[in-house]
Design a protein around this motif. Structure first.
Motif, short mmCIF file in Angstrom:
data_model
loop_
_atom_site.label_atom_id
_atom_site.label_comp_id
_atom_site.label_asym_id
_atom_site.label_seq_id
_atom_site.Cartn_x
_atom_site.Cartn_y
_atom_site.Cartn_z
N ASP A 161 0.82 -1.22 0.00
CA ASP A 161 0.00 0.00 0.00
C ASP A 161 0.85 1.26 0.00
OD1 ASP A 161 1.09 -0.05 2.51
OD2 ASP A 161 -0.77 0.35 3.58
N THR A 162 2.08 1.16 -0.50
CA THR A 162 2.96 2.31 -0.51
C THR A 162 3.30 2.67 -1.95
OG1 THR A 162 4.93 3.28 0.51
CG2 THR A 162 5.16 1.08 -0.44
N SER A 163 3.83 3.85 -2.14
CA SER A 163 4.21 4.31 -3.47
C SER A 163 5.54 5.03 -3.37
CB SER A 163 3.14 5.26 -4.03
OG SER A 163 3.15 6.49 -3.31
N GLN A 164 6.12 5.31 -4.52
CA GLN A 164 7.38 6.05 -4.55
C GLN A 164 7.21 7.42 -3.88
OE1 GLN A 164 10.48 4.96 -6.12
NE2 GLN A 164 9.41 3.01 -5.87
N ASP A 165 6.12 8.10 -4.17
CA ASP A 165 5.90 9.42 -3.59
C ASP A 165 5.68 9.33 -2.08
OD1 ASP A 165 6.16 10.64 -6.05
OD2 ASP A 165 4.00 10.74 -6.43
N ASP A 166 4.96 8.29 -1.66
CA ASP A 166 4.74 8.10 -0.21
C ASP A 166 6.08 7.94 0.51
OD1 ASP A 166 2.00 8.16 -0.46
OD2 ASP A 166 1.78 5.99 -0.57
N HIS A 167 6.95 7.13 -0.08
CA HIS A 167 8.21 6.84 0.59
C HIS A 167 9.12 8.07 0.57
CE1 HIS A 167 11.11 4.36 2.49
NE2 HIS A 167 11.97 4.36 1.49
N ARG A 168 9.11 8.79 -0.52
CA ARG A 168 9.93 10.01 -0.59
C ARG A 168 9.46 11.02 0.47
NH1 ARG A 168 9.42 10.39 -5.40
NH2 ARG A 168 11.38 9.43 -6.08
N ALA A 169 8.14 11.13 0.62
CA ALA A 169 7.60 12.05 1.63
C ALA A 169 7.93 11.59 3.03
CB ALA A 169 6.08 12.18 1.45
N ARG A 170 7.90 10.28 3.24
CA ARG A 170 8.21 9.70 4.55
C ARG A 170 9.65 10.05 4.95
NH1 ARG A 170 7.08 4.91 3.14
NH2 ARG A 170 5.00 4.71 4.02
N LEU A 171 10.56 9.91 4.01
CA LEU A 171 11.96 10.23 4.29
C LEU A 171 12.15 11.73 4.50
CD1 LEU A 171 13.56 7.84 1.65
CD2 LEU A 171 13.85 7.66 4.13
N GLY A 172 11.51 12.53 3.67
CA GLY A 172 11.66 13.97 3.78
C GLY A 172 11.09 14.55 5.05
N ALA A 173 10.19 13.81 5.70
CA ALA A 173 9.54 14.31 6.91
C ALA A 173 10.34 14.02 8.17
CB ALA A 173 8.15 13.68 7.04
N LEU A 174 11.45 13.27 8.07
CA LEU A 174 12.25 13.00 9.26
C LEU A 174 12.77 14.32 9.83
CD1 LEU A 174 14.39 9.85 8.40
CD2 LEU A 174 12.22 10.00 9.61
N PRO A 175 12.67 14.51 11.13
CA PRO A 175 13.11 15.77 11.74
C PRO A 175 14.61 15.98 11.53
CG PRO A 175 11.79 14.48 13.27
CD PRO A 175 12.09 13.59 12.12
N GLU A 176 14.98 17.23 11.32
CA GLU A 176 16.40 17.55 11.21
C GLU A 176 17.07 17.26 12.54
OE1 GLU A 176 19.27 21.23 9.70
OE2 GLU A 176 17.10 21.49 9.82
#
Length: 430
Positions: free
Chosen positions: A27-42
């Motif tokens: 149930d995941t997509s390339q865009d979902d995963h990219r967003a998941r990674l980009g949302a990690l706190p600095e």
């Protein structure tokens, strides 16, 4: 105890995650995963896992995702793809996250060419910030470890070795197709320590063909002579419908549940007598080792590598079949070597399955991890107690767990049934 083993004879997960991998879905997509990674706190620290699914020899008990090769080129080609995946992930992160742990699993990662491993670590260093005191752990096969290779790995920054020992008995080794005499293992340990790799773990297995309680005790005696820092004592999982080569072991009688338990208890008793501290359900460590310290300080963790001192909440997996763990989700890569490399060549994440966690999943996960690490948990959520207590009451009646107020605790008698008790909190298990 035999009656209890028969009464509660059922398969339950090892709970290195919750929900467990069979309940991940596409149930995941390339865009979902990219967003998941980009949302990690600095500033969020992360751990990295690199799966290297190649071995020089096939062990008949093996249930891992691996393939046997006799050349280094396929491994080097694969690691170039892993470097590509690291670049993809780092680009999606958009910043240099700090890495505190790197674990190379397999397969046999130490079989990989030193130059290819060096290049991969350079890629990681170029894309991430390496923390002071970084732990770099690697699974190794004593049959193919030389003094030169140990020195090379130490030079690359490897600080901990997980040695696949499994069993010291000649007849058992022949049956499972893993011939490694005691002197060979001792020479490998000497190579590691001589190179400066101070952290040494042993992986041992019980429940293999031809094993007896007496042979297990002899294994523990020989193990103690080599004085590893940690021991992981695993039960052999016979799944020939999943790993066809395991059918070769059916030429021998496999120990029944009662004998397996007797083996496990004998090994535990001997390891404790040798000065090891029991950790969780199947690990042991020296009292001064970081794993024992983490247990005493109530900061022990359990993830896909088992029990760990790793405090990071984010684990990013690279390579085929690897699983990444984020705050509220899991993501798993494809298990096919060609599919994996082709995804990377297209500039796509090689993901095939994921699981987004609900608030209830996260609450259940915390309880499950506490029981697996410490044999007890405070179940503050009344809804969790309402669903789990009816399943735990039969175990309580048999003296395997204590239910007091909102707490659940595994008794000494119930210790071999810890995973069964834990499964009462698994909403996905039928």
């Amino acid at each position: 105890m035999r009656d209890l083993l028969e009464k509660y004879d059922r398969a339950v997960p090892r709970y290195t995650s919750y929900p467990t991998a069979p309940h991940f879905c596409a149930d995941t997509s390339q865009d979902d995963h990219r967003a998941r990674l980009g949302a990690l706190p600095e500033g969020q620290g992360v751990s990295l896992y690199v799966h290297i699914p190649f071995c020089r020899h096939l062990c008949f008990y093996c249930g891992c995702n691996t393939q046997v090769v006799d050349r280094e080129e396929p491994i080097a080609r694969y690691l170039r793809a892993v470097a590509g995946e690291i670049a993809l992930v780092a680009s999606a992160l958009g910043r240099r996250q700090k890495v505190t742990h790197i674990h190379f699993g397999g397969g046999t990662p130490s079989f990989a060419p030193t130059s290819a491993l060096a290049s991969l670590l350079e890629t990681i260093a170029a894309r991430f910030t390496l923390a002071d005191g970084l732990e770099v752990a690697m699974e190794m096969d004593p049959r193919i470890l030389t003094a030169e290779k140990a020195a090379d790995l130490a030079g690359l920054g490897v600080t901990r070795a997980s040695f696949g020992v499994q069993d010291f008995q000649d007849d058992v080794q022949r049956a499972v197709n893993r011939i490694q005499p005691f002197d060979l293992v001792r020479a490998g340990v000497d190579c590691l320590r001589g190179s400066g790799i101070a952290g040494i773990n042993f992986d041992m297995i019980y429940g293999l063909p031809l094993q007896t309680v007496e042979k297990i005790r002899d294994n523990m005696h020989k193990l103690s002579l080599l004085s590893p820092d940690r021991v992981a004592l695993f039960a052999y999982a016979h799944v020939p419908w999943f790993k066809e080569h395991q059918k070769k072991l059916e030429a021998y009688p496999l120990p029944d549940a009662a004998l397996r338990l007797a083996m496990a208890e004998a090994a535990r008793e001997d390891l404790i007598a040798a000065g090891f501290m029991p950790i969780g359900i199947d690990h042991f460590s020296r009292p001064q080792d970081d794993l024992a310290v983490a247990w005493r300080q109530r900061r022990l963790r359990r993830n896909f590598q088992g029990y760990t001192t790793d405090a990071e909440k984010i684990l990013i997996g690279f390579g085929q079949t690897s699983i990444s763990s984020y705050h509220t989700s899991y993501v798993q890569n494809t298990d096919g070597n060609r599919e994996y490399r082709e995804s990377i060549a297209r500039g796509e994440f090689p993901i095939v399955k994921s699981r987004t966690l609900t608030d209830e999943d996260i609450a259940r996960r915390a309880v499950i991890e506490s029981i697996m690490c410490y044999g007890e948990a405070d179940v503050a959520d009344p809804d969790l107690r309402q669903s789990a207590w009816p399943l735990l009451l039969p175990l309580a009646a048999d003296g395997l767990v204590l239910l007091e107020g909102q707490s659940v605790k595994i008794t000494e008698r119930g210790r071999p049934f810890t995973r069964l008790a834990t499964s009462a909190f698994d909403a996905y298990l039928n």
